[in-house]
Design an enzyme around this catalytic site. Structure first.
Site, PDB file in Angstrom:
ATOM      1  N   GLY A  45      -4.343  -0.154   8.681  1.00 18.29           N
ATOM      2  CA  GLY A  45      -3.546  -1.570   9.136  1.00 18.29           C
ATOM      3  C   GLY A  45      -4.651  -2.487   9.808  1.00 18.29           C
ATOM      4  N   HIS A  79     -14.697  -2.723   9.496  1.00 15.75           N
ATOM      5  CA  HIS A  79     -14.167  -3.142   8.377  1.00 15.75           C
ATOM      6  C   HIS A  79     -13.664  -4.465   8.369  1.00 15.75           C
ATOM      7  CE1 HIS A  79     -11.515  -3.015   4.748  1.00 15.75           C
ATOM      8  NE2 HIS A  79     -10.653  -3.680   5.850  1.00 15.75           N
ATOM      9  N   ARG A 100     -16.167   0.381  -3.399  1.00 22.11           N
ATOM     10  CA  ARG A 100     -16.398  -0.988  -3.800  1.00 22.11           C
ATOM     11  C   ARG A 100     -18.113  -1.045  -4.126  1.00 22.11           C
ATOM     12  NH1 ARG A 100     -12.390  -4.249   0.342  1.00 22.11           N
ATOM     13  NH2 ARG A 100     -10.617  -4.481  -1.038  1.00 22.11           N
ATOM     14  N   ILE A 155       0.868  -1.297  -0.056  1.00 24.02           N
ATOM     15  CA  ILE A 155       0.179   0.055  -0.044  1.00 24.02           C
ATOM     16  C   ILE A 155       0.802   1.248   0.097  1.00 24.02           C
ATOM     17  CG2 ILE A 155      -1.705   1.273   1.367  1.00 24.02           C
ATOM     18  CD1 ILE A 155      -3.122  -1.255   2.275  1.00 24.02           C
ATOM     19  N   ASP A 204     -14.189   0.223   1.051  1.00 24.39           N
ATOM     20  CA  ASP A 204     -15.335  -0.610   0.997  1.00 24.39           C
ATOM     21  C   ASP A 204     -16.486   0.384   0.403  1.00 24.39           C
ATOM     22  OD1 ASP A 204     -14.377  -2.727   2.826  1.00 24.39           O
ATOM     23  OD2 ASP A 204     -13.974  -1.203   3.890  1.00 24.39           O
TER      24      ASP A 204
HETATM   25  P1  NAX Z   1       2.465  -5.261   3.414  1.00 20.66           P
HETATM   26  O1  NAX Z   1       2.732  -6.511   4.212  1.00 20.66           O
HETATM   27  O2  NAX Z   1       2.887  -5.255   1.935  1.00 20.66           O
HETATM   28  O3  NAX Z   1       3.192  -4.134   4.259  1.00 20.66           O
HETATM   29  C1  NAX Z   1       2.888  -3.758   5.355  1.00 20.66           C
HETATM   30  C2  NAX Z   1       4.209  -3.325   5.868  1.00 20.66           C
HETATM   31  O4  NAX Z   1       4.149  -2.768   7.270  1.00 20.66           O
HETATM   32  C3  NAX Z   1       5.302  -4.094   5.686  1.00 20.66           C
HETATM   33  O5  NAX Z   1       6.540  -3.250   5.222  1.00 20.66           O
HETATM   34  C4  NAX Z   1       5.938  -4.216   7.239  1.00 20.66           C
HETATM   35  O6  NAX Z   1       7.279  -4.447   7.328  1.00 20.66           O
HETATM   36  C5  NAX Z   1       5.421  -3.004   7.890  1.00 20.66           C
HETATM   37  N1  NAX Z   1       5.148  -2.997   9.256  1.00 20.66           N
HETATM   38  C6  NAX Z   1       4.921  -4.195  10.033  1.00 20.66           C
HETATM   39  N2  NAX Z   1       4.761  -3.790  11.321  1.00 20.66           N
HETATM   40  C7  NAX Z   1       5.276  -2.453  11.606  1.00 20.66           C
HETATM   41  C8  NAX Z   1       5.470  -1.571  12.543  1.00 20.66           C
HETATM   42  N3  NAX Z   1       5.446  -2.104  13.742  1.00 20.66           N
HETATM   43  N4  NAX Z   1       5.842  -0.322  12.363  1.00 20.66           N
HETATM   44  C9  NAX Z   1       6.103  -0.003  10.940  1.00 20.66           C
HETATM   45  N5  NAX Z   1       5.948  -0.759   9.938  1.00 20.66           N
HETATM   46  C10 NAX Z   1       5.464  -2.039  10.322  1.00 20.66           C
HETATM   47  O7  NAX Z   1       0.776  -4.869   3.677  1.00 20.66           O
HETATM   48  P2  NAX Z   1       0.086  -3.901   2.665  1.00 20.66           P
HETATM   49  O8  NAX Z   1      -0.545  -4.623   1.818  1.00 20.66           O
HETATM   50  O9  NAX Z   1       0.525  -2.653   2.529  1.00 20.66           O
HETATM   51  O10 NAX Z   1      -1.186  -3.682   3.945  1.00 20.66           O
HETATM   52  C11 NAX Z   1      -0.809  -3.114   4.729  1.00 20.66           C
HETATM   53  C12 NAX Z   1      -2.094  -3.124   6.089  1.00 20.66           C
HETATM   54  O11 NAX Z   1      -3.490  -2.628   5.255  1.00 20.66           O
HETATM   55  C13 NAX Z   1      -2.591  -4.701   6.111  1.00 20.66           C
HETATM   56  O12 NAX Z   1      -2.817  -4.748   7.513  1.00 20.66           O
HETATM   57  C14 NAX Z   1      -3.784  -4.839   5.836  1.00 20.66           C
HETATM   58  O13 NAX Z   1      -4.690  -5.874   6.070  1.00 20.66           O
HETATM   59  C15 NAX Z   1      -4.514  -3.541   5.491  1.00 20.66           C
HETATM   60  N6  NAX Z   1      -5.387  -3.342   4.796  1.00 20.66           N
HETATM   61  C16 NAX Z   1      -6.459  -2.615   5.116  1.00 20.66           C
HETATM   62  C17 NAX Z   1      -7.441  -2.188   4.031  1.00 20.66           C
HETATM   63  C18 NAX Z   1      -8.700  -1.309   4.624  1.00 20.66           C
HETATM   64  O14 NAX Z   1      -9.779  -1.053   3.814  1.00 20.66           O
HETATM   65  N7  NAX Z   1      -8.772  -0.952   6.050  1.00 20.66           N
HETATM   66  C19 NAX Z   1      -7.762  -2.687   2.801  1.00 20.66           C
HETATM   67  C20 NAX Z   1      -6.334  -3.190   2.473  1.00 20.66           C
HETATM   68  C21 NAX Z   1      -5.468  -3.655   3.420  1.00 20.66           C
HETATM   69  O15 NAX Z   1      -5.936  -4.907   3.290  1.00 20.66           O
END
Ligand code: NAX
Length: 331
Positions: free
Chosen positions: A133, A190, A165, A17, A162
């Site tokens: 997140g 969510h 969508r 993201i 959402d």
């Molecule tokens: P990625 O796994 O590609 O990236 C997440 C990043 O966060 C990684 O680079 C990781 O190193 C970093 N990270 C983990 N712990 C951390 C911390 N304590 N401090 C700083 N960075 C940290 O995931 P991505 O696809 O970018 O998604 C990120 C989050 O968005 C996930 O939790 C995902 O479930 C959530 N989402 C939420 C959505 C919403 O509508 N609210 C939709 C999209 C997405 O699923």
């Protein structure tokens, strides 16, 4: 006169993201074409990840964005949130194989206590926080509770993806452009229990339910497609939504910064005041109107059909359960 730069902290900035989001912020799509920004990028202290973050920063540099004034790359929350005006909490651990939702909540919760405290202690006095997140509602609740000096109304979580969508699904079914569809709305969590509201949406100014005239489709196909769209993207792409999630976050922040047009609302997860039977204090998605000066309110007086009211009660119960799971992290 040139505006003072906004300091925008993005956590998980080396994630997918982050990769879709950062150029859009740096090019002015989130805060406007005349608003300079300083990006403060937080990642975990793992060499491979910090090297990847450096690569993302190199690409941003190579875009030579006129509005990008500076970048800070760090694995220290205190540094990342220093003087931040907006904190976009995207980073969290993904759900691993065999992990239940409860495990994910317990794994990720502590990240948001630490970040909430760091925001409380180091961010700018006007800071605002948006949580992406997952589980974003409950992570937002934890961060908000960990930041006692910051007013609760500065915290929100994202259901704008959402909402978008739902808007796209209604438009496709009615055979109209998405711009003809207004006031789609998500209630609750969510998660797969979210409640996409087809009752208050309009198509070319008329009730969407009347235009579509297919209650079966609305209460089954539409409802479930929106609820399960995240899983469908993973099945198709092998990765979770990133471009559309980044786009949702751009919309979310703009929704909160700008006055909502008359007669409209946006889906935003905010602290419940007990409206629509959602227990007070939970972070739940509601119809929200912003005043363009930093304030917002939950739209009152919408009538929920028994179908929607029952679904919202289920989603609110799930949020209560999540709050119970993390009760040890709530001060
Ligand atoms: P990625 O796994 O590609 O990236 C997440 C990043 O966060 C990684 O680079 C990781 O190193 C970093 N990270 C983990 N712990 C951390 C911390 N304590 N401090 C700083 N960075 C940290 O995931 P991505 O696809 O970018 O998604 C990120 C989050 O968005 C996930 O939790 C995902 O479930 C959530 N989402 C939420 C959505 C919403 O509508 N609210 C939709 C999209 C997405 O699923």
């Amino acid at each position: 006169m040139t505006k003072a730069p906004l300091r925008v902290t993005i956590t998980g900035a080396a994630g997918q993201i982050g990769y879709a989001l950062l150029p859009r912020i740096a090019s002015g799509q989130m805060f406007g074409p005349d608003q300079p920004v300083i990006l403060q990028l937080l990642e975990i202290p793992v060499e491979k990840v910090m090297t990847a973050l450096n690569g993302v920063a190199m690409e941003l540099e190579d875009c030579a964005f006129p509005l990008l004034q500076d970048m800070v790359l760090t694995s220290e929350p205190d540094v990342a949130f220093k003087d931040a005006n907006w904190c976009l909490l995207v980073g969290s651990k993904p759900r691993g194989p065999g992990m239940e939702r409860g495990d994910l909540i317990r794994e990720n919760g502590p990240i948001f206590t630490g970040q909430g405290r760091a925001i409380n202690d180091h961010a700018a006095s006007d800071v605002r926080v948006a949580v992406v997140g997952n589980p974003c509602n409950t992570n937002c609740l934890i961060a908000m509770n960990s930041a006692p000096d910051i007013p609760d109304e500065r915290f929100s979580a994202m259901t704008r993806l959402d909402q978008n969508r739902a808007q796209a699904q209604l438009a496709a079914k009615a055979g109209v452009h998405t711009s003809a569809v207004k006031n789609t709305l998500i209630w609750g969590n969510h998660s797969a229990t979210q409640v996409p509201d087809f009752v208050h949406a309009t198509i070319n100014g008329k009730s969407a339910a009347e235009v579509i005239n297919d209650n079966d489709w609305l209460t089954t196909t539409f409802f479930e497609t929106v609820q399960k769209r995240g899983a469908a993207i993973i099945a198709a792409r092998g990765l979770s939504s990133a471009a559309s999630a980044a786009n949702g976050l751009i919309d979310h922040v703009r929704d909160l910064c700008n006055a909502t047009p008359d007669g409209e609302w946006r889906s935003v997860c905010v602290k419940s005041d007990g409206s629509y039977g959602v227990p007070e204090g939970l972070i739940s998605s509601f119809p929200v109107r912003a005043d363009g000066k930093g304030g917002w309110e939950i739209v009152q007086g919408l009538e929920l059909t028994p179908f929607l009211a029952e679904k919202l009660a289920l989603s609110a119960a799930e949020l209560s359960g999540e709050r119970e799971t993390v009760s040890g992290l709530l001060t």
